[in-house]
Write a protein that holds these residues in place. Structure first.
Motif, PDB file in Angstrom:
ATOM      1  N   SER A   1       5.286  24.239 -13.141  1.00 35.01           N
ATOM      2  CA  SER A   1       5.819  22.886 -12.985  1.00 35.01           C
ATOM      3  C   SER A   1       7.235  22.836 -12.429  1.00 35.01           C
ATOM      4  CB  SER A   1       5.792  22.170 -14.343  1.00 35.01           C
ATOM      5  OG  SER A   1       6.521  22.904 -15.311  1.00 35.01           O
ATOM      6  N   THR A   2       7.777  23.974 -11.985  1.00 38.77           N
ATOM      7  CA  THR A   2       9.168  23.995 -11.526  1.00 38.77           C
ATOM      8  C   THR A   2       9.312  24.039 -10.016  1.00 38.77           C
ATOM      9  OG1 THR A   2       9.273  26.420 -11.632  1.00 38.77           O
ATOM     10  CG2 THR A   2       9.879  25.195 -13.624  1.00 38.77           C
ATOM     11  N   GLY A   3       8.201  24.162  -9.301  1.00 38.51           N
ATOM     12  CA  GLY A   3       8.257  24.253  -7.851  1.00 38.51           C
ATOM     13  C   GLY A   3       8.344  25.666  -7.313  1.00 38.51           C
ATOM     14  N   VAL A   4       8.501  26.660  -8.199  1.00 40.18           N
ATOM     15  CA  VAL A   4       8.625  28.041  -7.751  1.00 40.18           C
ATOM     16  C   VAL A   4       7.345  28.514  -7.069  1.00 40.18           C
ATOM     17  CG1 VAL A   4       8.863  30.439  -8.521  1.00 40.18           C
ATOM     18  CG2 VAL A   4      10.370  28.690  -9.446  1.00 40.18           C
ATOM     19  N   ILE A   5       6.190  28.247  -7.701  1.00 43.73           N
ATOM     20  CA  ILE A   5       4.934  28.700  -7.112  1.00 43.73           C
ATOM     21  C   ILE A   5       4.642  27.950  -5.814  1.00 43.73           C
ATOM     22  CG2 ILE A   5       2.433  28.743  -7.438  1.00 43.73           C
ATOM     23  CD1 ILE A   5       2.779  29.600 -10.215  1.00 43.73           C
ATOM     24  N   ASP A   6       4.960  26.655  -5.766  1.00 45.48           N
ATOM     25  CA  ASP A   6       4.767  25.900  -4.526  1.00 45.48           C
ATOM     26  C   ASP A   6       5.531  26.557  -3.380  1.00 45.48           C
ATOM     27  OD1 ASP A   6       3.231  24.053  -5.888  1.00 45.48           O
ATOM     28  OD2 ASP A   6       4.909  22.700  -6.251  1.00 45.48           O
ATOM     29  N   ARG A   7       6.781  26.913  -3.654  1.00 45.76           N
ATOM     30  CA  ARG A   7       7.595  27.515  -2.596  1.00 45.76           C
ATOM     31  C   ARG A   7       7.087  28.912  -2.228  1.00 45.76           C
ATOM     32  NH1 ARG A   7      10.631  25.514   1.461  1.00 45.76           N
ATOM     33  NH2 ARG A   7      11.536  27.328   2.508  1.00 45.76           N
ATOM     34  N   LEU A   8       6.687  29.683  -3.244  1.00 46.09           N
ATOM     35  CA  LEU A   8       6.158  31.011  -2.962  1.00 46.09           C
ATOM     36  C   LEU A   8       4.879  30.937  -2.132  1.00 46.09           C
ATOM     37  CD1 LEU A   8       6.644  32.950  -6.304  1.00 46.09           C
ATOM     38  CD2 LEU A   8       7.605  33.568  -4.083  1.00 46.09           C
TER      39      LEU A   8
ATOM     40  N   VAL B   1      19.237  39.755  -3.886  1.00 53.93           N
ATOM     41  CA  VAL B   1      19.517  38.913  -2.727  1.00 53.93           C
ATOM     42  C   VAL B   1      20.995  38.520  -2.752  1.00 53.93           C
ATOM     43  CG1 VAL B   1      18.923  36.794  -1.492  1.00 53.93           C
ATOM     44  CG2 VAL B   1      17.151  38.024  -2.773  1.00 53.93           C
ATOM     45  N   TYR B   2      21.692  38.838  -1.687  1.00 49.47           N
ATOM     46  CA  TYR B   2      23.119  38.518  -1.571  1.00 49.47           C
ATOM     47  C   TYR B   2      23.339  37.489  -0.475  1.00 49.47           C
ATOM     48  CZ  TYR B   2      24.528  42.434  -4.537  1.00 49.47           C
ATOM     49  OH  TYR B   2      24.717  43.285  -5.599  1.00 49.47           O
ATOM     50  N   GLN B   3      24.315  36.634  -0.696  1.00 53.10           N
ATOM     51  CA  GLN B   3      24.816  35.733   0.338  1.00 53.10           C
ATOM     52  C   GLN B   3      26.284  36.089   0.526  1.00 53.10           C
ATOM     53  OE1 GLN B   3      24.819  31.380  -0.401  1.00 53.10           O
ATOM     54  NE2 GLN B   3      23.601  31.284   1.469  1.00 53.10           N
ATOM     55  N   GLY B   4      26.553  36.838   1.601  1.00 49.80           N
ATOM     56  CA  GLY B   4      27.873  37.446   1.727  1.00 49.80           C
ATOM     57  C   GLY B   4      27.982  38.546   0.676  1.00 49.80           C
ATOM     58  N   ASP B   5      29.027  38.485  -0.123  1.00 55.19           N
ATOM     59  CA  ASP B   5      29.183  39.469  -1.199  1.00 55.19           C
ATOM     60  C   ASP B   5      28.798  38.896  -2.559  1.00 55.19           C
ATOM     61  OD1 ASP B   5      31.226  37.686  -1.521  1.00 55.19           O
ATOM     62  OD2 ASP B   5      32.834  39.181  -1.594  1.00 55.19           O
ATOM     63  N   ARG B   6      28.144  37.725  -2.548  1.00 55.49           N
ATOM     64  CA  ARG B   6      27.754  37.066  -3.794  1.00 55.49           C
ATOM     65  C   ARG B   6      26.273  37.297  -4.082  1.00 55.49           C
ATOM     66  NH1 ARG B   6      26.730  30.682  -4.741  1.00 55.49           N
ATOM     67  NH2 ARG B   6      26.405  30.714  -7.006  1.00 55.49           N
ATOM     68  N   LEU B   7      25.958  37.785  -5.282  1.00 53.85           N
ATOM     69  CA  LEU B   7      24.576  37.967  -5.708  1.00 53.85           C
ATOM     70  C   LEU B   7      24.002  36.606  -6.084  1.00 53.85           C
ATOM     71  CD1 LEU B   7      22.238  39.898  -6.497  1.00 53.85           C
ATOM     72  CD2 LEU B   7      23.261  40.034  -8.780  1.00 53.85           C
ATOM     73  N   ILE B   8      22.924  36.189  -5.393  1.00 56.24           N
ATOM     74  CA  ILE B   8      22.360  34.858  -5.641  1.00 56.24           C
ATOM     75  C   ILE B   8      20.916  34.908  -6.147  1.00 56.24           C
ATOM     76  CG2 ILE B   8      23.866  33.725  -3.966  1.00 56.24           C
ATOM     77  CD1 ILE B   8      21.438  33.661  -2.052  1.00 56.24           C
ATOM     78  N   GLY B   9      20.306  36.087  -6.174  1.00 52.43           N
ATOM     79  CA  GLY B   9      18.930  36.143  -6.650  1.00 52.43           C
ATOM     80  C   GLY B   9      18.489  37.540  -7.022  1.00 52.43           C
ATOM     81  N   ILE B  10      17.610  37.614  -8.030  1.00 51.20           N
ATOM     82  CA  ILE B  10      17.069  38.894  -8.486  1.00 51.20           C
ATOM     83  C   ILE B  10      15.571  38.721  -8.734  1.00 51.20           C
ATOM     84  CG2 ILE B  10      17.150  40.727 -10.221  1.00 51.20           C
ATOM     85  CD1 ILE B  10      19.984  39.812 -10.917  1.00 51.20           C
ATOM     86  N   ALA B  11      14.780  39.652  -8.216  1.00 46.10           N
ATOM     87  CA  ALA B  11      13.356  39.733  -8.543  1.00 46.10           C
ATOM     88  C   ALA B  11      13.162  41.000  -9.363  1.00 46.10           C
ATOM     89  CB  ALA B  11      12.510  39.776  -7.275  1.00 46.10           C
ATOM     90  N   PRO B  12      13.037  40.879 -10.697  1.00 46.36           N
ATOM     91  CA  PRO B  12      12.923  42.062 -11.569  1.00 46.36           C
ATOM     92  C   PRO B  12      11.505  42.631 -11.568  1.00 46.36           C
ATOM     93  CG  PRO B  12      12.908  40.069 -12.889  1.00 46.36           C
ATOM     94  CD  PRO B  12      13.054  39.630 -11.461  1.00 46.36           C
TER      95      PRO B  12
ATOM     96  N   SER C   1       5.455  36.420 -22.537  1.00 43.30           N
ATOM     97  CA  SER C   1       4.674  35.188 -22.418  1.00 43.30           C
ATOM     98  C   SER C   1       4.882  34.491 -21.084  1.00 43.30           C
ATOM     99  CB  SER C   1       5.044  34.215 -23.546  1.00 43.30           C
ATOM    100  OG  SER C   1       6.406  33.848 -23.460  1.00 43.30           O
ATOM    101  N   ARG C   2       5.983  34.784 -20.388  1.00 41.99           N
ATOM    102  CA  ARG C   2       6.291  34.098 -19.133  1.00 41.99           C
ATOM    103  C   ARG C   2       7.253  34.945 -18.315  1.00 41.99           C
ATOM    104  NH1 ARG C   2       9.041  29.269 -22.236  1.00 41.99           N
ATOM    105  NH2 ARG C   2       8.106  30.368 -23.970  1.00 41.99           N
ATOM    106  N   VAL C   3       7.349  34.646 -17.042  1.00 37.00           N
ATOM    107  CA  VAL C   3       8.250  35.378 -16.156  1.00 37.00           C
ATOM    108  C   VAL C   3       8.878  34.393 -15.179  1.00 37.00           C
ATOM    109  CG1 VAL C   3       6.927  37.539 -16.265  1.00 37.00           C
ATOM    110  CG2 VAL C   3       6.411  35.864 -14.490  1.00 37.00           C
ATOM    111  N   ASP C   4       9.911  34.846 -14.482  1.00 42.27           N
ATOM    112  CA  ASP C   4      10.505  34.035 -13.417  1.00 42.27           C
ATOM    113  C   ASP C   4      11.534  34.879 -12.685  1.00 42.27           C
ATOM    114  OD1 ASP C   4      10.956  31.887 -11.766  1.00 42.27           O
ATOM    115  OD2 ASP C   4      11.332  30.456 -13.387  1.00 42.27           O
ATOM    116  N   PHE C   5      11.977  34.359 -11.559  1.00 39.01           N
ATOM    117  CA  PHE C   5      13.053  34.981 -10.812  1.00 39.01           C
ATOM    118  C   PHE C   5      14.395  34.511 -11.379  1.00 39.01           C
ATOM    119  CE2 PHE C   5       9.392  34.496  -8.081  1.00 39.01           C
ATOM    120  CZ  PHE C   5       9.247  35.764  -7.543  1.00 39.01           C
ATOM    121  N   ILE C   6      15.420  35.297 -11.154  1.00 35.75           N
ATOM    122  CA  ILE C   6      16.775  34.927 -11.564  1.00 35.75           C
ATOM    123  C   ILE C   6      17.498  34.440 -10.318  1.00 35.75           C
ATOM    124  CG2 ILE C   6      18.915  35.739 -12.638  1.00 35.75           C
ATOM    125  CD1 ILE C   6      17.185  38.012 -13.879  1.00 35.75           C
ATOM    126  N   VAL C   7      17.826  33.157 -10.288  1.00 35.99           N
ATOM    127  CA  VAL C   7      18.311  32.539  -9.061  1.00 35.99           C
ATOM    128  C   VAL C   7      19.551  31.700  -9.344  1.00 35.99           C
ATOM    129  CG1 VAL C   7      17.733  30.997  -7.153  1.00 35.99           C
ATOM    130  CG2 VAL C   7      15.959  32.452  -8.145  1.00 35.99           C
TER     131      VAL C   7
END
Length: 327
Positions: free
Chosen positions: A84-91, A8-19, A44-50
């Motif tokens: 507990s981080t809000g990621v699943i709520d937003r998803l 995910v890019y915002q302009g030319d800046r990389l702001i997110g990765i879903a591996p 043991s766990r996963v997450d997005f890189i944001v």
């Protein structure tokens, strides 16, 4: 398996990765192409890189991308996200507003932790009497079994040799008899490379060992990074299990973490019985799933709902319809 990484890019800046990756598998009894995080048997766990403060816009863009490419996959399964981080709520919010077919979130596991806001002795005082009794019992058994030595490595120049020493414990552990759990060359190289990368970014490592009469009987690989001690890997000689060397080496690692200035937390990176005895706190990790709106995706979604409904009816009722309370 094939890569399905979203950037995910915002302009030319990389702001997110879903591996992510797509793998052919079976789901609800039907063949399916599953879109999931890149994981293996040790994850043991996963997450997005944001990027900081960009979570919502990144997750919105990722879900939109998944929906646009829904013909490439049948089942989306996000297993091991922190609850507990809000990621699943937003998803959940984004999936509900998309054309995908989401399911309710499910609890997967709890990963145990210790918050370091006291002393090591204070932690022991809060544990149960049986815990403290077993702790002394295991230490006494190891001392009586031979010449007991408790040591650790933390010199960056000794990392490779220390990890090789650690890995030599594996054939004697329960993993040695389990082909699915044993480390292969890729797994071993990954943990060494990860430690080196984190060391280069200001982290540290500490490998603790329990040695009896010149023979290592337990070891634990710990990474110290950003004020957290991560207990990544623990092994002990299964033939010496009655001595409790696994409990002794974890005890040494916990003591070492409490003695290290600047640490705020011990992350056990797991949910074992030993971890549970040390901890009162945990972080829940959950599963979020959805199906694509294709013919196959809808068929899988329907079959899953039918199976879950039948399972729920079987759990909540007896043959005479009177329910569990009558048993």
């Amino acid at each position: 398996k094939e890569l399905a990484v979203s950037l995910v890019y915002q302009g030319d800046r990389l702001i997110g990765i879903a591996p992510m990756m797509i793998a052919r598998t079976s789901y609800s009894g039907l063949p399916a192409r599953m879109l999931s995080f890149m994981v293996n048997k040790h994850t043991s766990r996963v997450d997005f890189i944001v990027a900081a403060n960009r979570r919502d816009v990144v997750l919105e863009a990722i879900v939109e991308h998944w929906a646009a490419r829904a013909g490439d996959w049948d089942v989306l399964r996000l297993e091991g996200l922190p609850g507990s981080t809000g990621v699943i709520d937003r998803l959940e919010h984004e999936l509900a507003g998309s054309r995908l077919l989401p399911f309710p979130r499910e609890r997967l596991r709890e990963l145990f932790l210790i918050t370091i806001n006291d002393t090591y002795d204070g932690l022991l005082a809060r544990r149960s009497r049986s815990f403290r009794k077993n702790r002394h019992l295991y230490m006494n058994r190891c001392e009586k079994a031979g010449d007991l030595s408790l040591d650790f490595h933390d010199d960056p120049d000794e990392l490779d040799a220390s990890m090789e020493r650690y890995y030599r414990l594996e054939p004697k552990s329960w993993k040695g008899a389990d082909d699915g759990a044993r480390f292969d060359d890729v797994d071993r190289a990954f943990h060494i490379d990860l430690a080196k990368r984190l060391l280069s970014r200001g982290g540290a490592y500490r490998n603790h060992f329990v040695n009896i009469s010149g023979e290592d009987v337990a070891g634990i690989h710990v990474i110290l990074y950003r004020e957290v001690a991560y207990f990544f890997l623990t092994l002990f000689d299964q033939s010496k299990a009655e001595l409790g060397p696994g409990s002794v080496v974890v005890d040494q690692a916990v003591r070492g973490a409490f003695a290290t200035p600047g640490l705020r937390e011990i992350d056990f990176n797991g949910y074992s019985r030993v971890a549970h005895t040390w901890c009162d706190d945990f972080r829940p990790h959950e599963v979020l799933s959805a199906c694509s709106p294709t013919i196959r995706g809808r068929a899988i979604a329907t079959l899953r709902r039918v199976k879950r409904g039948l399972a729920a009816r079987g759990t909540n009722s007896t043959p005479d319809g009177s329910g569990d309370a009558a048993r």
